[in-house]
Design a protein around this motif. Structure first.
Motif, PDB file in Angstrom:
ATOM      1  N   PRO A  78       0.824  -1.211   0.000  1.00 28.87           N
ATOM      2  CA  PRO A  78       0.000   0.000   0.000  1.00 28.87           C
ATOM      3  C   PRO A  78       0.862   1.267   0.000  1.00 28.87           C
ATOM      4  N   ASP A  79       0.549   2.189  -0.908  1.00 31.89           N
ATOM      5  CA  ASP A  79       1.326   3.427  -0.989  1.00 31.89           C
ATOM      6  C   ASP A  79       0.448   4.679  -0.949  1.00 31.89           C
ATOM      7  N   ILE A  80      -0.808   4.516  -0.589  1.00 33.19           N
ATOM      8  CA  ILE A  80      -1.709   5.672  -0.592  1.00 33.19           C
ATOM      9  C   ILE A  80      -1.269   6.738   0.405  1.00 33.19           C
ATOM     10  N   TRP A  86      -3.372  14.252  -1.586  1.00 32.55           N
ATOM     11  CA  TRP A  86      -4.592  14.462  -0.801  1.00 32.55           C
ATOM     12  C   TRP A  86      -5.283  13.176  -0.406  1.00 32.55           C
ATOM     13  N   LEU A  87      -5.144  12.112  -1.182  1.00 31.25           N
ATOM     14  CA  LEU A  87      -5.811  10.857  -0.823  1.00 31.25           C
ATOM     15  C   LEU A  87      -5.247  10.248   0.454  1.00 31.25           C
ATOM     16  N   ALA A  88      -4.071  10.697   0.860  1.00 34.39           N
ATOM     17  CA  ALA A  88      -3.509  10.223   2.122  1.00 34.39           C
ATOM     18  C   ALA A  88      -4.432  10.553   3.287  1.00 34.39           C
ATOM     19  N   LEU A  89      -5.259  11.589   3.137  1.00 33.61           N
ATOM     20  CA  LEU A  89      -6.208  11.941   4.193  1.00 33.61           C
ATOM     21  C   LEU A  89      -7.228  10.828   4.433  1.00 33.61           C
ATOM     22  N   THR A  91      -6.555   7.835   4.904  1.00 29.00           N
ATOM     23  CA  THR A  91      -6.013   6.926   5.914  1.00 29.00           C
ATOM     24  C   THR A  91      -5.920   7.590   7.276  1.00 29.00           C
ATOM     25  N   THR A  92      -5.717   8.925   7.300  1.00 29.60           N
ATOM     26  CA  THR A  92      -5.579   9.610   8.588  1.00 29.60           C
ATOM     27  C   THR A  92      -6.901  10.155   9.118  1.00 29.60           C
ATOM     28  N   ALA A  93      -7.827  10.497   8.218  1.00 29.97           N
ATOM     29  CA  ALA A  93      -9.117  11.053   8.654  1.00 29.97           C
ATOM     30  C   ALA A  93     -10.253  10.481   7.811  1.00 29.97           C
TER      31      ALA A  93
END
Length: 200
Positions: A78-80, A86-89, A91-93
């Motif tokens: 997984p590398d998102i 912005w797609l990293a958000l 995973t965090t929120a």
């Protein structure tokens, strides 16, 4: 009626009552025109805000689709969280409405009155702000992930209904709690993981 009497009646002019009646009719007509003008101005402003907010939302949808091209999970790793802007958000929120991070030359969550991004150092007043909320499709009963390669993105563009500049640092929950204060446009799109690595 004699000619002398007719001549006197014609030269007499208007009475004060006739003038007052004419002014009253004029005032009523002018009041209606002014009210119509005000209603037209408000309608035009609302239509302009909706059109600009729709344009901003569509721009953000395209930005997120381009960002999703970086999400490819090479060799099933997984590398998102590491490769996307912005797609990293997601995973965090996840499932939370947030203000996207400003990334120079890529996009900013605040925009001016014509919909152009406002970056740090720009003195333009913010007229529109963007919020995003990401969610993945899960089974509501078990909580298991149904489609690991698809993310739902909800984009919301907001503005102050009274026409004042907007503070883009405002919490999304505050906007949710005051719908009479803020105008909003919503756009939902799907973001698919780049699967070109899977075909190799």
């Amino acid at each position: 009626m004699s000619a002398a009497r007719a001549k006197r009646a014609a030269s007499r002019g208007y009475t004060l009552i006739e003038v007052m009646a004419a002014l009253g009719v004029l005032a009523i007509g002018a009041t209606g025109v002014l009210a119509l003008q005000k209603a037209t101005l408000i309608s035009n402003t609302n239509a302009r805000n909706l059109a600009i907010a729709n344009s901003i939302a569509m721009t953000w949808a395209e930005r997120l689709r381009v960002d999703a091209l970086q999400w490819n999970d090479p060799m099933r790793v997984p590398d998102i969280a590491s490769d996307t802007a912005w797609l990293a958000l997601s995973t965090t929120a996840p499932f939370t409405r947030v203000t996207p991070t400003q990334i120079p030359a890529l996009g900013a969550p605040s925009a001016d009155v014509v919909g152009a991004d406002i970056y740090a150092g720009d003195t333009s007043a913010s007229a529109f702000c963007t919020h995003v909320r990401f969610s993945q499709f899960t089974n509501s009963a078990s909580g298991t992930l149904l489609w690991g390669s698809l993310i739902r993105a909800e984009i919301r563009v907001i503005w102050e209904r009274n026409g004042n500049p907007i503070n883009c640092g405002i919490a999304p929950a505050t906007v949710d709690a005051q719908p009479e204060r803020f105008g909003a446009v919503y756009l939902t799109t799907g973001l698919l993981r780049n699967t070109s690595e899977d075909r190799r």
